[in-house]
Write a protein that holds these residues in place. Structure first.
Motif, mmCIF file in Angstrom:
data_model
loop_
_atom_site.group_PDB
_atom_site.id
_atom_site.type_symbol
_atom_site.label_atom_id
_atom_site.label_comp_id
_atom_site.label_asym_id
_atom_site.label_seq_id
_atom_site.Cartn_x
_atom_site.Cartn_y
_atom_site.Cartn_z
ATOM 1 N N ALA A 120 -13.009 -15.264 22.629
ATOM 2 C CA ALA A 120 -11.909 -15.455 23.578
ATOM 3 C C ALA A 120 -11.002 -16.595 23.134
ATOM 4 C CB ALA A 120 -12.479 -15.732 24.976
ATOM 5 N N ALA A 121 -11.591 -17.706 22.691
ATOM 6 C CA ALA A 121 -10.787 -18.848 22.239
ATOM 7 C C ALA A 121 -9.997 -18.495 20.982
ATOM 8 C CB ALA A 121 -11.697 -20.045 21.975
ATOM 9 N N PHE A 122 -10.585 -17.689 20.103
ATOM 10 C CA PHE A 122 -9.890 -17.264 18.886
ATOM 11 C C PHE A 122 -8.659 -16.431 19.238
ATOM 12 C CE2 PHE A 122 -8.986 -14.589 15.272
ATOM 13 C CZ PHE A 122 -9.203 -15.410 14.177
ATOM 14 N N GLY A 152 -17.728 -22.239 3.733
ATOM 15 C CA GLY A 152 -17.931 -21.345 4.862
ATOM 16 C C GLY A 152 -19.198 -21.605 5.641
ATOM 17 N N SER A 153 -19.812 -22.776 5.459
ATOM 18 C CA SER A 153 -20.990 -23.107 6.267
ATOM 19 C C SER A 153 -20.549 -23.474 7.681
ATOM 20 C CB SER A 153 -21.755 -24.274 5.647
ATOM 21 O OG SER A 153 -20.984 -25.471 5.719
ATOM 22 N N LEU A 154 -21.504 -23.506 8.599
ATOM 23 C CA LEU A 154 -21.169 -23.882 9.979
ATOM 24 C C LEU A 154 -20.503 -25.256 10.042
ATOM 25 C CD1 LEU A 154 -24.305 -22.625 11.949
ATOM 26 C CD2 LEU A 154 -21.939 -21.931 12.350
ATOM 27 N N ASP A 155 -21.077 -26.216 9.332
ATOM 28 C CA ASP A 155 -20.534 -27.576 9.367
ATOM 29 C C ASP A 155 -19.148 -27.631 8.729
ATOM 30 O OD1 ASP A 155 -22.733 -28.618 10.668
ATOM 31 O OD2 ASP A 155 -23.795 -29.096 8.809
ATOM 32 N N SER A 156 -18.936 -26.887 7.657
ATOM 33 C CA SER A 156 -17.630 -26.891 6.992
ATOM 34 C C SER A 156 -16.558 -26.274 7.885
ATOM 35 C CB SER A 156 -17.703 -26.127 5.674
ATOM 36 O OG SER A 156 -18.579 -26.760 4.762
ATOM 37 N N ILE A 157 -16.896 -25.161 8.536
ATOM 38 C CA ILE A 157 -15.947 -24.514 9.445
ATOM 39 C C ILE A 157 -15.635 -25.436 10.620
ATOM 40 C CG2 ILE A 157 -15.599 -22.561 11.006
ATOM 41 C CD1 ILE A 157 -17.391 -20.913 9.111
ATOM 42 N N TYR A 158 -16.667 -26.071 11.147
ATOM 43 C CA TYR A 158 -16.469 -27.014 12.255
ATOM 44 C C TYR A 158 -15.549 -28.160 11.838
ATOM 45 C CZ TYR A 158 -17.497 -30.694 15.627
ATOM 46 O OH TYR A 158 -17.366 -31.701 16.556
ATOM 47 N N GLN A 159 -15.767 -28.694 10.648
ATOM 48 C CA GLN A 159 -14.938 -29.786 10.133
ATOM 49 C C GLN A 159 -13.475 -29.376 10.045
ATOM 50 O OE1 GLN A 159 -15.528 -32.885 9.397
ATOM 51 N NE2 GLN A 159 -13.825 -33.510 8.061
ATOM 52 N N THR A 160 -13.234 -28.165 9.553
ATOM 53 C CA THR A 160 -11.865 -27.669 9.428
ATOM 54 C C THR A 160 -11.227 -27.501 10.805
ATOM 55 O OG1 THR A 160 -12.396 -26.530 7.361
ATOM 56 C CG2 THR A 160 -10.440 -25.795 8.539
ATOM 57 N N LEU A 161 -11.971 -26.946 11.753
ATOM 58 C CA LEU A 161 -11.442 -26.780 13.101
ATOM 59 C C LEU A 161 -11.154 -28.128 13.756
ATOM 60 C CD1 LEU A 161 -13.830 -23.947 14.345
ATOM 61 C CD2 LEU A 161 -11.345 -23.760 14.192
ATOM 62 N N GLN A 162 -12.051 -29.052 13.595
ATOM 63 C CA GLN A 162 -11.943 -30.352 14.260
ATOM 64 C C GLN A 162 -10.751 -31.154 13.749
ATOM 65 O OE1 GLN A 162 -13.922 -31.217 16.710
ATOM 66 N NE2 GLN A 162 -13.495 -33.365 17.024
ATOM 67 N N LEU A 275 -8.755 -28.910 22.140
ATOM 68 C CA LEU A 275 -9.766 -28.077 22.781
ATOM 69 C C LEU A 275 -11.024 -28.888 23.057
ATOM 70 C CD1 LEU A 275 -9.497 -24.851 20.562
ATOM 71 C CD2 LEU A 275 -8.496 -25.228 22.827
ATOM 72 N N PRO A 276 -11.780 -28.516 24.098
ATOM 73 C CA PRO A 276 -13.044 -29.201 24.372
ATOM 74 C C PRO A 276 -14.028 -29.029 23.214
ATOM 75 C CG PRO A 276 -12.368 -27.853 26.252
ATOM 76 C CD PRO A 276 -11.467 -27.486 25.118
ATOM 77 N N GLU A 277 -14.942 -29.970 23.102
ATOM 78 C CA GLU A 277 -15.940 -29.932 22.030
ATOM 79 C C GLU A 277 -16.738 -28.632 22.064
ATOM 80 O OE1 GLU A 277 -18.517 -31.097 18.892
ATOM 81 O OE2 GLU A 277 -16.497 -31.677 19.510
ATOM 82 N N ALA A 278 -17.104 -28.190 23.270
ATOM 83 C CA ALA A 278 -17.892 -26.961 23.386
ATOM 84 C C ALA A 278 -17.110 -25.761 22.831
ATOM 85 C CB ALA A 278 -18.270 -26.708 24.844
ATOM 86 N N THR A 279 -15.804 -25.719 23.083
ATOM 87 C CA THR A 279 -14.984 -24.601 22.616
ATOM 88 C C THR A 279 -14.863 -24.612 21.098
ATOM 89 O OG1 THR A 279 -13.713 -24.643 24.674
ATOM 90 C CG2 THR A 279 -12.730 -23.493 22.809
ATOM 91 N N ILE A 280 -14.715 -25.787 20.498
ATOM 92 C CA ILE A 280 -14.629 -25.873 19.037
ATOM 93 C C ILE A 280 -15.930 -25.394 18.410
ATOM 94 C CG2 ILE A 280 -14.395 -27.456 17.085
ATOM 95 C CD1 ILE A 280 -12.522 -29.106 18.777
ATOM 96 N N ARG A 281 -17.058 -25.757 19.011
ATOM 97 C CA ARG A 281 -18.338 -25.290 18.497
ATOM 98 C C ARG A 281 -18.472 -23.771 18.639
ATOM 99 N NH1 ARG A 281 -23.046 -28.711 18.602
ATOM 100 N NH2 ARG A 281 -22.450 -30.846 18.103
ATOM 101 N N GLN A 282 -17.995 -23.235 19.757
ATOM 102 C CA GLN A 282 -18.025 -21.790 19.933
ATOM 103 C C GLN A 282 -17.160 -21.100 18.878
ATOM 104 O OE1 GLN A 282 -16.898 -21.913 24.206
ATOM 105 N NE2 GLN A 282 -18.681 -20.608 24.567
ATOM 106 N N LEU A 283 -15.999 -21.677 18.590
ATOM 107 C CA LEU A 283 -15.133 -21.111 17.558
ATOM 108 C C LEU A 283 -15.820 -21.138 16.192
ATOM 109 C CD1 LEU A 283 -11.588 -22.505 18.482
ATOM 110 C CD2 LEU A 283 -12.190 -20.099 18.128
ATOM 111 N N ALA A 284 -16.476 -22.251 15.876
ATOM 112 C CA ALA A 284 -17.172 -22.358 14.594
ATOM 113 C C ALA A 284 -18.253 -21.290 14.481
ATOM 114 C CB ALA A 284 -17.764 -23.754 14.439
ATOM 115 N N ILE A 285 -19.031 -21.102 15.546
ATOM 116 C CA ILE A 285 -20.082 -20.071 15.547
ATOM 117 C C ILE A 285 -19.467 -18.687 15.401
ATOM 118 C CG2 ILE A 285 -21.859 -18.977 16.950
ATOM 119 C CD1 ILE A 285 -22.793 -21.641 15.976
#
Length: 294
Positions: A120-122, A152-162, A275-285
């Motif tokens: 949904a956030a995407f 493309g790891s979870l942490d790398s995607i999260y870093q890019t989003l953040q 975006l809230p932290e929870a939403t960024i994590r959801q986007l990364a997942i």
């Protein structure tokens, strides 16, 4: 003194229909006095009464503070429903911030919640550039494959989003710039053309073998430090892989040459302050789950 004519004496009947006329006439056409059906009139009067009652009991007036006698508000009702929905999901949202990304990925219930929220956030925040199916387009990466500029790891995607990419308002944004070899006079046009043909060779695409041979030493001298000796790329620098047929800005030798001459540099916003932290994590997942996540 003449007598005033009685109103009834003014009535005129239409010879064809036998209906009384209104006395109005336009270009020889007379208006018949056909009254509206009774049921229609009573319906009209009922609507007037309903409208007056609605204005009294409900917030119908276009003025600030209009609440009506009943004080009902559909907005307040929706707001209350949203509060109740958040309360029902509060436990799952807590997991989004308390668990690590790997732990969310390993928890089936949390993972399902993250993917649903991330999708949904995407659609709201990311599909405008990456496409509804995350397949990207010219200048916008496809998120469904294994080709990643920054990993493309979870942490790398999260870093890019953040923190975004080349997003100057964020101090920790990912940053990489390719020199403008032609615009800045570093290489001659013929040299750029030769490197472009060699890049096509690295990607296994149709190329001019003679020019590619000329471009090999030029590539080693000017490009290998970032893109790798064999075009394998470097995610630490955000340097794209050239040893495949996946291109962000190019696709043939002429386009590659233009990119070498005066490169384009895309920008991605940093979503950490939006975006809230929870939403960024959801986007990364969610992005990680699309198929190209590592």
């Amino acid at each position: 003194m003449s007598e005033r004519a009685h109103p009834m004496a003014q009535k005129e009947m239409d010879d064809v229909s036998g209906v009384e006329t209104t006395g109005h006439e336009w270009d020889g056409i007379k208006e018949l006095n056909n009254p509206l059906p009774r049921w229609w009139l009573w319906t009209f009067y009922a609507c007037i009464v309903w409208a007056i009652a609605y204005v009294i009991f409900f917030p119908a007036l276009p003025v600030s503070g209009s609440k009506g006698v009943l004080g009902y508000s559909s907005r307040a009702e929706v707001a209350q429903e949203m509060v109740e929905a958040r309360e029902a999901q509060s436990g799952m949202y807590a997991k989004m911030t308390s668990l690590s990304l790997d732990e969310i990925r390993a928890d089936p219930e949390a993972f399902q919640f993250a993917v649903a929220g991330g999708r949904a956030a995407f659609a709201v925040n990311c599909s405008q550039c990456h496409g509804a199916g995350a397949s990207g387009g010219p200048g916008y990466p496809n998120l469904n494959d294994d080709d990643w500029l920054w990993g493309g790891s979870l942490d790398s995607i999260y870093q890019t989003l953040q923190h975004g990419i080349r997003f100057q308002q964020n101090e920790e944004t990912r940053q990489s710039l390719m020199p403008a070899f032609g615009r800045d006079g570093i290489l001659e046009p013929a040299q750029i053309e030769a490197i472009a043909e060699y890049s096509m060779q690295l990607g296994g695409l149709e190329h001019d073998a003679a020019k590619a041979a000329e471009g090999a030493p030029l590539y080693a001298e000017n490009c290998a430090a970032c893109h790798g000796e064999k075009g394998e790329g470097d995610r630490e620098q955000g340097a794209p892989k050239l040893a495949d047929a996946i291109w962000l800005y190019a696709g043939d030798a002429s386009q590659i040459a233009r990119q070498i001459h005066d490169p384009k540099h895309g920008v991605m916003p940093a979503w950490g302050h939006r975006l809230p932290e929870a939403t960024i994590r959801q986007l990364a997942i969610y992005v990680h789950s699309l198929g190209g996540g590592e």
